[in-house]
Design an enzyme around this catalytic site. Structure first.
Site, PDB file in Angstrom:
ATOM      1  CD  GLU A  44       3.086  -2.310   8.904  1.00  0.00           C
ATOM      2  OE1 GLU A  44       3.002  -3.205   8.047  1.00  0.00           O
ATOM      3  OE2 GLU A  44       2.122  -1.611   9.240  1.00  0.00           O
TER       4      GLU A  44
ATOM      5  CE  LYS B 126       0.282   0.808   7.320  1.00  0.00           C
ATOM      6  NZ  LYS B 126       0.195  -0.484   7.923  1.00  0.00           N
TER       7      LYS B 126
ATOM      8  CE  LYS C 116      -8.727  -1.467   9.550  1.00  0.00           C
ATOM      9  NZ  LYS C 116      -7.320  -1.078   9.619  1.00  0.00           N
TER      10      LYS C 116
ATOM     11  NE  ARG D 207     -17.652  -5.157   5.663  1.00  0.00           N
ATOM     12  CZ  ARG D 207     -17.152  -6.141   6.386  1.00  0.00           C
ATOM     13  NH1 ARG D 207     -16.785  -5.921   7.631  1.00  0.00           N
ATOM     14  NH2 ARG D 207     -17.029  -7.348   5.885  1.00  0.00           N
TER      15      ARG D 207
ATOM     16  CD1 TRP E 149     -12.301  -2.227  -2.303  1.00  0.00           C
ATOM     17  CD2 TRP E 149     -12.465  -4.309  -3.088  1.00  0.00           C
ATOM     18  NE1 TRP E 149     -11.060  -2.607  -2.733  1.00  0.00           N
ATOM     19  CE2 TRP E 149     -11.124  -3.881  -3.221  1.00  0.00           C
ATOM     20  CE3 TRP E 149     -12.797  -5.590  -3.527  1.00  0.00           C
ATOM     21  CZ2 TRP E 149     -10.124  -4.691  -3.761  1.00  0.00           C
ATOM     22  CZ3 TRP E 149     -11.801  -6.398  -4.073  1.00  0.00           C
ATOM     23  CH2 TRP E 149     -10.476  -5.943  -4.179  1.00  0.00           C
TER      24      TRP E 149
ATOM     25  CG  HIS F  53      23.541  -9.511  -2.629  1.00  0.00           C
ATOM     26  ND1 HIS F  53      24.685 -10.150  -3.028  1.00  0.00           N
ATOM     27  CD2 HIS F  53      23.582  -9.473  -1.277  1.00  0.00           C
ATOM     28  CE1 HIS F  53      25.388 -10.513  -1.957  1.00  0.00           C
ATOM     29  NE2 HIS F  53      24.739 -10.102  -0.872  1.00  0.00           N
TER      30      HIS F  53
ATOM     31  CG  ASN G 148     -19.026  -8.642   1.773  1.00  0.00           C
ATOM     32  OD1 ASN G 148     -18.133  -8.542   0.941  1.00  0.00           O
ATOM     33  ND2 ASN G 148     -18.793  -8.828   3.069  1.00  0.00           N
ATOM     34  N   GLY G 149     -19.234 -10.352  -1.447  1.00  0.00           N
ATOM     35  CA  GLY G 149     -18.583 -11.628  -1.738  1.00  0.00           C
ATOM     36  C   GLY G 149     -18.482 -11.836  -3.239  1.00  0.00           C
TER      37      GLY G 149
ATOM     38  CD  GLU H 272      -2.290   0.269   3.645  1.00  0.00           C
ATOM     39  OE1 GLU H 272      -1.431   0.391   4.532  1.00  0.00           O
ATOM     40  OE2 GLU H 272      -3.245  -0.521   3.731  1.00  0.00           O
TER      41      GLU H 272
ATOM     42  CB  CYS I   8     -19.393  -4.985  -0.245  1.00  0.00           C
ATOM     43  SG  CYS I   8     -18.634  -5.267  -1.846  1.00  0.00           S
TER      44      CYS I   8
HETATM   45  O1  M6R Z   1      -7.632  -7.696   9.088  1.00  0.00           O
HETATM   46  P1  M6R Z   1      -6.282  -8.302   8.763  1.00  0.00           P
HETATM   47  O2  M6R Z   1      -5.244  -7.967   9.752  1.00  0.00           O
HETATM   48  O3  M6R Z   1      -6.373  -9.768   8.483  1.00  0.00           O
HETATM   49  O4  M6R Z   1      -5.880  -7.609   7.387  1.00  0.00           O
HETATM   50  C1  M6R Z   1      -4.751  -8.020   6.689  1.00  0.00           C
HETATM   51  C2  M6R Z   1      -4.359  -6.996   5.651  1.00  0.00           C
HETATM   52  O5  M6R Z   1      -5.371  -6.853   4.702  1.00  0.00           O
HETATM   53  C3  M6R Z   1      -4.086  -5.617   6.276  1.00  0.00           C
HETATM   54  O6  M6R Z   1      -3.123  -5.685   7.271  1.00  0.00           O
HETATM   55  C4  M6R Z   1      -3.622  -4.620   5.196  1.00  0.00           C
HETATM   56  O7  M6R Z   1      -2.378  -5.006   4.710  1.00  0.00           O
HETATM   57  C5  M6R Z   1      -3.594  -3.227   5.777  1.00  0.00           C
HETATM   58  N1  M6R Z   1      -4.369  -2.347   4.964  1.00  0.00           N
HETATM   59  C6  M6R Z   1      -2.227  -2.667   5.905  1.00  0.00           C
HETATM   60  O8  M6R Z   1      -2.219  -1.383   6.450  1.00  0.00           O
END
Ligand code: M6R
Length: 610
Positions: free
Chosen positions: A483, A487, A605, A27, A76, A506, A101-102, A490, A2
């Site tokens: 990756e 992407k 984020k 956040r 969040w 396999h 936040n937490g 996500e 948050c």
């Molecule tokens: O801030 P960080 O690089 O530690 O974050 C790790 C992951 O949460 C972050 O890379 C997440 O997978 C992204 N949203 C991917 O695009």
């Protein structure tokens, strides 16, 4: 996950709170709220489920909201769905308002205790136990600060808090245990926030609170103590964050902007770190040479996209003779493992606040791992402050939830590390000057790869009605496929999985039909012939392939195979280059699907809960 912003000012804090929330929305963005003390003893609170724009609407509909002291929050959800009732700030007894936040781990036990004391709860959140507990202590005679201290002493978990007392306008108490929190000192006021971006329009001067700190924030004075009331000295820092770096400019989304900034981000990350023929070891820290000299193996810890960067680095490091393990940070802490001798723990994180990565680093230290290096994009973040060696990626602020330029700059940083490790190993045949030249050419290669956008935009149409996609690659490009799949899922919500191409037969080959697009990356490397075989296996089963191929591979389009050629690059930097079309593909599929690209559903984020 948050975002918190609080302000004590000599003018109405409402614009500061709303402006701060806008910058913190990355956040968490499922609900938001604010509370101001508009006259002593009285709060004005507004909360709204949904994105910040809903709170802004509520504010406009509510006429005049003003006060010189206030706190605000973007959420969040962890405990309780994103409803107005569960949105922060929570208020107890009409006197204490609190944002958090937490997570409070012992919230159930505390809720029972407070209910037995006759307190009523308005929300399903864990946070409400904190504000009720503070109020209870005050009701029993404690002053504000003592009540906060006593309350914090009985909380389990990791959190950052901002608390105001309606009877004490001009004062905010902030507390940190785990989740990030900073205090800012400006001309017109003092501030509390999850990060500097929230207050950058007001001030660049800030103090990073350490774990266990409690900040008593009043106009002209910030006093930091620990739980026992002992004064804590904390440095005042000046942020070099440029507000314009956070502006979206003419781009449609931050993600688009960040994809197109990658050439510059790579240049910035290399700047000052290399000469014509050498990587400057000292850029990792003054102790780097001593530590690297005795490093016998490397353990990489990271999450999500950063984890994928770590997987690429394993290929680079092992190719120069440095044993390397890579583990998802949250899994690393789930078991006991032998501690290798002279092992350097390399933690990778864009934000530097990912709790899983921070916890894994702590665990590694506890297990006796010798040394630590953080590769991170956020100065003054917890990861940076907890590591011995540091290499900052200079990607600039990354606002889109989907990580792009942070990933590419992490790869650059890891490449620098691999070059140093090669230098230390007399049996490595890596030519340092050649490697530096390849890195120097990288920004231009990134720029020319971005020119593939129109072709990729067209290909993205093929995904418009698809529910699933497979990504295939071999060797060092397998993490790049992972990756690419991350992407796509996500931001477009298309279910995408990456497989090492050799694994196809396999099991996953059973999924291939004309409704399953298969995306592959084909660099011109030693794996190419085998990859070509795997591509044919897919075609033979009616699968439709989209292959991003090095122009030297001589792969060409034919039935069920669409090839997009990429200018040939050296194999050392190929994983960085092949990342780019996959980012663009995900972006354009999401654009067609009309999703909220910068704020995909259910995500945030900065992931500060385990
Ligand atoms: O801030 P960080 O690089 O530690 O974050 C790790 C992951 O949460 C972050 O890379 C997440 O997978 C992204 N949203 C991917 O695009």
């Amino acid at each position: 996950m948050c975002g918190i912003i609080g302000a004590v000012s000599n003018s109405n804090v409402l614009p500061v709170l709303l402006g701060g929330l806008k910058r913190l929305e990355y956040r968490g963005y499922d609900s938001s709220g604010l509370a101001v003390i508009n006259e002593p003893g009285k709060f004005l609170r507004l909360r709204a489920p949904g994105k910040l724009v809903e709170l802004e609407r509520a504010v406009s509909a509510n006429g005049e909201i003003s006060g010189l002291t206030g706190i605000a929050h973007t959420r969040w959800a962890t405990h309780g769905p994103p409803t107005e009732q569960n949105a922060h700030p929570h208020i107890s007894g009409g006197r204490i308002a609190l944002v958090c936040n937490g997570i409070v781990e012992n919230h159930e036990e505390l809720r029972t205790l407070l209910t037995d004391e006759g307190m009523e709860f308005q929300s399903e959140t864990d946070t409400e136990v904190i504000v009720n507990l503070i109020f209870l202590h005050m009701d029993k005679g404690s002053d504000f600060m003592t009540a906060v201290r006593t309350c914090i002493g009985s909380l389990k978990g990791a959190f950052a808090l901002g608390i105001v007392n309606a009877d004490e306008p001009g004062r905010i108490i902030g507390a940190r245990r785990g989740s990030p929190l900073i205090a800012g000192i400006g001309e017109a006021g003092v501030y509390l926030a999850s990060d500097i971006s929230a207050m950058i329009a007001q001030t660049r001067k800030f103090i990073v609170l350490e774990n266990g700190d409690i900040a008593d924030i009043r106009q002209g004075k910030i006093e930091i103590t620990n739980l026992d009331g002992q004064l804590q000295n904390r440095d005042t820092r000046i942020s070099d964050l440029k507000p314009q770096a956070m502006e979206i400019g003419d781009y449609r989304h931050y993600m688009e902007k960040e994809i197109f900034e990658q050439g510059q981000a790579v240049s910035d990350t290399l700047e000052g770190r290399i000469t014509a023929s050498r990587v400057l070891e000292a850029c990792f820290g003054t102790e780097a040479e001593r530590i690297f000299d005795k490093t016998e193996n490397i353990q990489i810890l990271a999450c999500g996209t950063s984890y994928h960067a770590g997987l690429v680095a394993k290929y680079w490091l092992e190719s120069v003779g440095m044993p390397c393990q890579v583990e998802i940070a949250s899994e690393f802490t789930s078991r006991k493992h032998p501690t290798p001798k002279n092992c350097l723990v390399v933690s990778l994180s864009q934000s530097g606040e990912t709790i899983d990565t921070l916890t894994a680093l702590d665990y590694a230290k506890h297990c006796g791992y010798a040394h630590s290096l953080a590769i991170c994009n956020v100065p003054d973040s917890s990861l940076v402050r907890n590591s011995e060696l540091i290499l900052m990626t200079h990607a600039g602020p990354e606002i889109g939830v989907a990580s792009t330029k942070a990933f590419v700059t992490q790869l650059v940083a890891l490449r620098l590390l691999s070059i140093i490790m090669a230098r230390k190993n007399s049996s490595s045949d890596l030519d340092e000057a050649d490697s530096i030249r390849e890195l120097r050419e990288l920004p231009a290669n990134v720029e020319s790869t971005l020119e593939l956008e129109p072709a990729i935009q067209e290909i993205a149409q093929q995904f418009a009605n698809k529910q699933h996609a497979l990504f295939l690659a071999r060797g060092i490009h397998f993490p790049i496929a992972m990756e690419g799949a991350l992407k796509l899922k996500e931001i477009s919500y298309v279910h995408a999985e990456a497989y090492a191409a050799g694994e196809l037969k396999h099991g996953p080959l059973a999924l291939v039909d004309q409704d399953m697009p298969v995306v592959s990356v084909a660099p011109n490397d030693a794996q190419l012939d085998k990859l070509k075989g795997n591509i044919e296996e897919v075609r033979a089963r009616g699968g439709k392939l989209i292959v991003f191929a090095d122009s030297e591979t001589r792969l060409s389009s034919r039935e069920n195979l669409q090839v997009i050629n990429i200018a040939s690059v050296e194999s050392s930097i190929a994983p960085i280059i092949f990342t780019i079309p996959l980012q663009l593909l995900a972006y354009h599929v999401a654009l067609i699907k009309g999703t909220d690209i910068d704020k995909p559903r259910n995500l945030a984020k900065s992931v500060t809960v385990e």
